[in-house]
Design a protein around this motif. Structure first.
Motif, PDB file in Angstrom:
ATOM      1  N   PHE A  35       0.750  -1.337  -0.011  1.00 48.65           N
ATOM      2  CA  PHE A  35       0.017  -0.092   0.171  1.00 48.65           C
ATOM      3  C   PHE A  35       0.753   1.348   0.117  1.00 48.65           C
ATOM      4  O   PHE A  35       0.716   2.255  -0.879  1.00 48.65           O
ATOM      5  CB  PHE A  35      -1.005   0.017   1.248  1.00 48.65           C
ATOM      6  N   ASP A  36       2.061   1.179   0.891  1.00 48.31           N
ATOM      7  CA  ASP A  36       2.974   2.222   0.819  1.00 48.31           C
ATOM      8  C   ASP A  36       3.492   2.531  -0.410  1.00 48.31           C
ATOM      9  O   ASP A  36       3.508   3.757  -0.914  1.00 48.31           O
ATOM     10  CB  ASP A  36       4.012   2.171   1.910  1.00 48.31           C
ATOM     11  N   ILE A  37       4.004   1.484  -1.083  1.00 45.25           N
ATOM     12  CA  ILE A  37       4.720   1.799  -2.514  1.00 45.25           C
ATOM     13  C   ILE A  37       3.765   2.192  -3.372  1.00 45.25           C
ATOM     14  O   ILE A  37       4.167   3.057  -4.210  1.00 45.25           O
ATOM     15  CB  ILE A  37       5.257   0.342  -2.802  1.00 45.25           C
ATOM     16  N   GLN A  78      15.564   3.512  15.128  1.00 45.24           N
ATOM     17  CA  GLN A  78      16.541   3.571  14.034  1.00 45.24           C
ATOM     18  C   GLN A  78      16.544   5.110  13.755  1.00 45.24           C
ATOM     19  O   GLN A  78      15.241   5.394  13.346  1.00 45.24           O
ATOM     20  CB  GLN A  78      16.506   2.828  12.996  1.00 45.24           C
ATOM     21  N   VAL A  79      17.868   5.639  13.672  1.00 45.85           N
ATOM     22  CA  VAL A  79      17.938   7.208  13.026  1.00 45.85           C
ATOM     23  C   VAL A  79      17.809   7.144  11.491  1.00 45.85           C
ATOM     24  O   VAL A  79      18.502   6.259  11.056  1.00 45.85           O
ATOM     25  CB  VAL A  79      18.805   7.978  13.538  1.00 45.85           C
ATOM     26  N   PHE A  80      16.951   7.771  10.920  1.00 47.93           N
ATOM     27  CA  PHE A  80      16.947   8.210   9.469  1.00 47.93           C
ATOM     28  C   PHE A  80      16.842   9.747   9.139  1.00 47.93           C
ATOM     29  O   PHE A  80      16.724  10.611  10.249  1.00 47.93           O
ATOM     30  CB  PHE A  80      15.776   7.303   9.076  1.00 47.93           C
ATOM     31  N   THR A  81      16.946  10.082   7.932  1.00 50.69           N
ATOM     32  CA  THR A  81      16.854  11.344   7.348  1.00 50.69           C
ATOM     33  C   THR A  81      15.643  11.572   6.734  1.00 50.69           C
ATOM     34  O   THR A  81      15.269  10.893   5.937  1.00 50.69           O
ATOM     35  CB  THR A  81      18.066  11.762   6.544  1.00 50.69           C
ATOM     36  N   VAL A  82      14.744  12.462   7.380  1.00 52.66           N
ATOM     37  CA  VAL A  82      13.653  12.923   6.571  1.00 52.66           C
ATOM     38  C   VAL A  82      13.916  14.016   5.645  1.00 52.66           C
ATOM     39  O   VAL A  82      14.603  14.921   5.998  1.00 52.66           O
ATOM     40  CB  VAL A  82      12.742  13.334   7.640  1.00 52.66           C
ATOM     41  N   VAL A 128       9.133   6.924   2.219  1.00 53.27           N
ATOM     42  CA  VAL A 128       8.101   6.187   2.308  1.00 53.27           C
ATOM     43  C   VAL A 128       8.541   5.063   1.053  1.00 53.27           C
ATOM     44  O   VAL A 128       8.779   3.785   1.312  1.00 53.27           O
ATOM     45  CB  VAL A 128       6.579   6.590   1.924  1.00 53.27           C
ATOM     46  N   LEU A 129       8.971   5.387   0.167  1.00 46.46           N
ATOM     47  CA  LEU A 129       9.251   4.405  -1.028  1.00 46.46           C
ATOM     48  C   LEU A 129      10.711   3.768  -0.625  1.00 46.46           C
ATOM     49  O   LEU A 129      10.814   2.391  -1.004  1.00 46.46           O
ATOM     50  CB  LEU A 129       9.694   5.129  -2.258  1.00 46.46           C
ATOM     51  N   ILE A 130      11.660   4.275   0.174  1.00 47.86           N
ATOM     52  CA  ILE A 130      12.787   3.527   0.501  1.00 47.86           C
ATOM     53  C   ILE A 130      12.567   2.908   1.757  1.00 47.86           C
ATOM     54  O   ILE A 130      13.487   2.329   2.398  1.00 47.86           O
ATOM     55  CB  ILE A 130      14.001   4.608   0.926  1.00 47.86           C
ATOM     56  N   ARG A 163       6.676   2.168  11.766  1.00 47.31           N
ATOM     57  CA  ARG A 163       7.282   2.871  10.936  1.00 47.31           C
ATOM     58  C   ARG A 163       6.566   4.461  11.192  1.00 47.31           C
ATOM     59  O   ARG A 163       5.285   4.647  11.320  1.00 47.31           O
ATOM     60  CB  ARG A 163       7.452   2.647   9.518  1.00 47.31           C
ATOM     61  N   PRO A 164       7.243   5.446  11.053  1.00 50.14           N
ATOM     62  CA  PRO A 164       6.677   6.895  11.173  1.00 50.14           C
ATOM     63  C   PRO A 164       5.841   7.011   9.901  1.00 50.14           C
ATOM     64  O   PRO A 164       6.095   6.523   8.866  1.00 50.14           O
ATOM     65  CB  PRO A 164       7.825   7.985  11.403  1.00 50.14           C
TER      66      PRO A 164
END
Length: 222
Positions: A35-37, A78-82, A128-130, A163-164
């Motif tokens: 759904f997200d993809i 886990q830290v990610f870059t938004v 969202v894609l990654i 997931r946020p």
């Protein structure tokens, strides 16, 4: 990416001596990921010309980059870059990040419009894609805010069981905007955790549907 907190990964219960538990459906559902993809890729195709135009207007409106990058906390701590469209004259990603307030002097002219319509969030479709984010889930906060509220709200870190999201149950329930007192954030966290505990694809569809009118008339968006 590195973990910001020593929180449990999905599937582990720190209160039970690390006992392995079944992974949470909200974090492991293939249907949710598909759904997200589908939604993210379709939305990017539709909004790509708008994104390019807005990026140009941002550069013309105020000095600085069109794209804003900031570290946030995701699934399992886990830290990610938004990614966001820049709406302010400053680009903050430090130990002290001041939350936007009503009539905030840092917000640019075009930034005020983007924030009101939530258009500044469009680049998060790439997140969202990654796989860093989902269409629906707890909204990610700046690391400084995670640290601050994590020390004061016992259930805060439970938000990281999913997931946020671009939007979430807290947002359609009115828990959006400036946080003036701790209870406001505690209510937001409670809504996020209720979503995680009760998750279903049907609930995601309801939240996504109810988000659409809020993009045009949410009094808490500024």
């Amino acid at each position: 990416m590195t973990a910001l907190y020593a929180v449990a990964k999905p599937g582990r219960d720190p209160g039970e001596g690390g006992r392995v538990l079944p992974p949470l459906p909200v974090a492991t559902s293939i249907g949710k990921r598909l759904f997200d993809i589908l939604v993210a890729s379709g939305a990017l195709l539709v909004f790509l010309p708008l994104l390019l135009m807005l990026a140009l207007l941002i550069r013309l409106d105020a000095p600085g980059p069109a794209l804003f990058r900031q570290r946030r906390t995701g699934l399992g701590g886990q830290v990610f870059t938004v990614y966001k469209l820049r709406t302010m004259t400053v680009v903050e990603d430090s130990g002290e990040v001041r939350q936007a307030t009503k009539n905030d002097a840092r917000v640019t002219q075009i930034g005020a419009v983007l924030r009101k319509l939530s258009l500044d969030e469009l680049p998060q479709l790439f997140n969202v894609l990654i796989g860093d984010m989902s269409i629906v889930g707890p909204r990610p906060h700046a690391l400084a805010h995670d640290q601050f509220y994590g020390e004061r709200i016992p259930t805060y870190d439970e938000r990281f069981r999913a997931r946020p999201g671009l939007t979430g149950f807290a947002q359609i329930s009115g828990f959006r905007g400036e946080v003036r007192e701790l209870k406001q954030m505690a209510d937001r966290v409670a809504a996020d955790n209720a979503y995680i505990d009760r998750w279903s694809l049907g609930l995601d569809l309801i939240i996504a549907f109810k988000t659409l009118p809020l993009m045009l008339r949410d009094p808490n968006a500024y």
